[in-house]
Write an enzyme that holds these catalytic residues in place. Structure first.
Site, PDB file in Angstrom:
ATOM      1  N   HIS A  34      31.349  11.117 -42.123  1.00 20.85           N
ATOM      2  CA  HIS A  34      29.916  11.220 -41.812  1.00 20.85           C
ATOM      3  C   HIS A  34      29.227  11.951 -42.968  1.00 20.85           C
ATOM      4  CE1 HIS A  34      31.036  15.312 -40.839  1.00 20.85           C
ATOM      5  NE2 HIS A  34      31.865  14.888 -39.899  1.00 20.85           N
ATOM      6  N   HIS A  37      31.026  15.004 -44.589  1.00 19.44           N
ATOM      7  CA  HIS A  37      32.034  14.655 -45.600  1.00 19.44           C
ATOM      8  C   HIS A  37      31.367  14.150 -46.870  1.00 19.44           C
ATOM      9  CE1 HIS A  37      34.229  13.754 -41.685  1.00 19.44           C
ATOM     10  NE2 HIS A  37      35.060  14.609 -42.250  1.00 19.44           N
TER      11      HIS A  37
HETATM   12  P1  AMP Z   1      37.827  16.803 -41.291  1.00 18.23           P
HETATM   13  O1  AMP Z   1      37.793  15.335 -41.576  1.00 18.23           O
HETATM   14  O2  AMP Z   1      37.177  17.198 -40.026  1.00 18.23           O
HETATM   15  O3  AMP Z   1      39.189  17.386 -41.488  1.00 18.23           O
HETATM   16  O4  AMP Z   1      36.910  17.472 -42.417  1.00 18.23           O
HETATM   17  C1  AMP Z   1      37.175  17.283 -43.770  1.00 18.23           C
HETATM   18  C2  AMP Z   1      36.339  18.228 -44.590  1.00 18.23           C
HETATM   19  O5  AMP Z   1      34.959  17.979 -44.341  1.00 18.23           O
HETATM   20  C3  AMP Z   1      36.584  19.703 -44.234  1.00 18.23           C
HETATM   21  O6  AMP Z   1      36.578  20.480 -45.420  1.00 18.23           O
HETATM   22  C4  AMP Z   1      35.422  20.019 -43.346  1.00 18.23           C
HETATM   23  O7  AMP Z   1      35.068  21.390 -43.351  1.00 18.23           O
HETATM   24  C5  AMP Z   1      34.330  19.177 -43.976  1.00 18.23           C
HETATM   25  N1  AMP Z   1      33.262  18.947 -43.000  1.00 18.23           N
HETATM   26  C6  AMP Z   1      33.388  18.378 -41.764  1.00 18.23           C
HETATM   27  N2  AMP Z   1      32.206  18.382 -41.128  1.00 18.23           N
HETATM   28  C7  AMP Z   1      31.314  18.966 -41.966  1.00 18.23           C
HETATM   29  C8  AMP Z   1      29.920  19.287 -41.876  1.00 18.23           C
HETATM   30  N3  AMP Z   1      29.206  19.008 -40.786  1.00 18.23           N
HETATM   31  N4  AMP Z   1      29.345  19.880 -42.937  1.00 18.23           N
HETATM   32  C9  AMP Z   1      30.062  20.186 -44.052  1.00 18.23           C
HETATM   33  N5  AMP Z   1      31.377  19.929 -44.188  1.00 18.23           N
HETATM   34  C10 AMP Z   1      31.990  19.323 -43.159  1.00 18.23           C
END
Ligand code: AMP
Length: 283
Positions: A34, A37
């Site tokens: 989203h 990311h």
């Molecule tokens: P995930 O796919 O949930 O493991 O997230 C992958 C990376 O994207 C991690 O470093 C998360 O902290 C970052 N991330 C996920 N959601 C957000 C958001 N809303 N804002 C900023 N970074 C995000």
């Protein structure tokens, strides 16, 4: 946009880049990408010649009762979102590529892992550090990008990089939110319309804390109490934790004098959501 699934192939590509003197940024994700990311990918694109987005739902960071099998996946959409944001390739290995038969080595950080998320999810960070350590060794990025959305995860990775001398710069990126304040998350798709509305209580509670801090409140207990009351007004919300901690050590703070992190975890129906904000840090 290339989709790479094997370690051999991604290594070949990165070796070519390095030979050409190019810098490499890595954005580790679990996919279902989203705008949160995408903000990491955009920053990586701005700061590096080439960007690898890894998409891997890492089984070692889920415990048996968590949502590993139901975690949302959509690799076609991930390819499109990554391309849009400026990625060079997606690295999307199978579980057997990352953890082949006989795999038996783990990286474990201590101190920052036992509290907050680690208290509720005791094996979670061992899985995170292991997979990120492997990705660092496979891709050998100059810089790796992590969201402040998972503030503790960023702190744990920074600890690992310091302690194990990974030659990687860890870059933290701000939380991206929906227009109404809900932090963007792949897990938000689990929410029904009613739960989606109820989920606003997380950002509302953080806003309340921010207002109290701005008005000079120094007592962590007073702020936590007010946040608890706010969240309890929402019938669909069940608090897992509300903490006020030093934003680097993650140790509890009683009197707020230095920069603090206020992380919260709240269940909305069956979905566990996290959010946070940092107060008092300017850089
Ligand atoms: P995930 O796919 O949930 O493991 O997230 C992958 C990376 O994207 C991690 O470093 C998360 O902290 C970052 N991330 C996920 N959601 C957000 C958001 N809303 N804002 C900023 N970074 C995000």
């Amino acid at each position: 946009m290339k989709l790479i699934t094997t370690i051999t192939e991604i290594r070949k590509i990165v070796t070519e880049w390095k030979k050409a003197g190019k810098s490499v940024g890595l954005v580790p994700t679990m996919g279902y990408l989203h705008e949160g990311h995408q903000s990491l990918i955009q920053k990586a694109h701005a700061e590096n010649d080439e960007v690898v987005v890894s998409v891997f739902v890492n089984p070692t960071q889920f415990s048996a009762n968590e949502d590993l099998s139901s975690y949302p996946r959509n690799i076609e959409n991930d390819l499109e979102k990554s391309r849009e944001a400026g990625a060079s390739v997606i690295f999307h290995p199978d579980v057997s590529e990352m953890y082949p038969e006989g795999y038996n080595t783990y990286i474990e950080a201590f101190g920052v892992t036992e509290v907050l998320e680690g208290a509720s999810r005791p094996t979670h960070f061992r899985g995170v550090t292991t997979v990120v350590g492997k990705l660092f060794n496979i891709i050998q990025p100059d810089r790796a990008y992590f969201g402040q959305k998972d503030a503790q995860q960023a702190a744990v990775i920074e600890q690992m990089v310091r302690d194990l001398n990974f030659p990687v710069a860890v870059v933290r990126c701000p939380i991206i939110r929906e227009a109404d304040g809900l932090a963007k998350s792949s897990r938000n798709v689990y929410l029904s319309a009613e739960e989606r509305q109820a989920a606003l209580v997380l950002s509302h509670a953080l806003k309340l804390a921010k207002k109290m801090l701005e008005q000079g409140e120094k007592s962590a207990a007073t702020i936590r109490h007010a946040m608890t009351e706010k969240i309890q007004q929402e019938p669909l919300a069940v608090i897992d934790y509300i903490k006020i901690v030093d934003d680097r050590t993650l140790r509890d703070v009683r009197v707020i004098e230095a920069p603090v992190l206020i992380p919260i975890a709240v269940r909305i129906g069956n979905t566990r959501l996290i959010d946070n904000f940092v107060f008092g840090r300017t850089e």
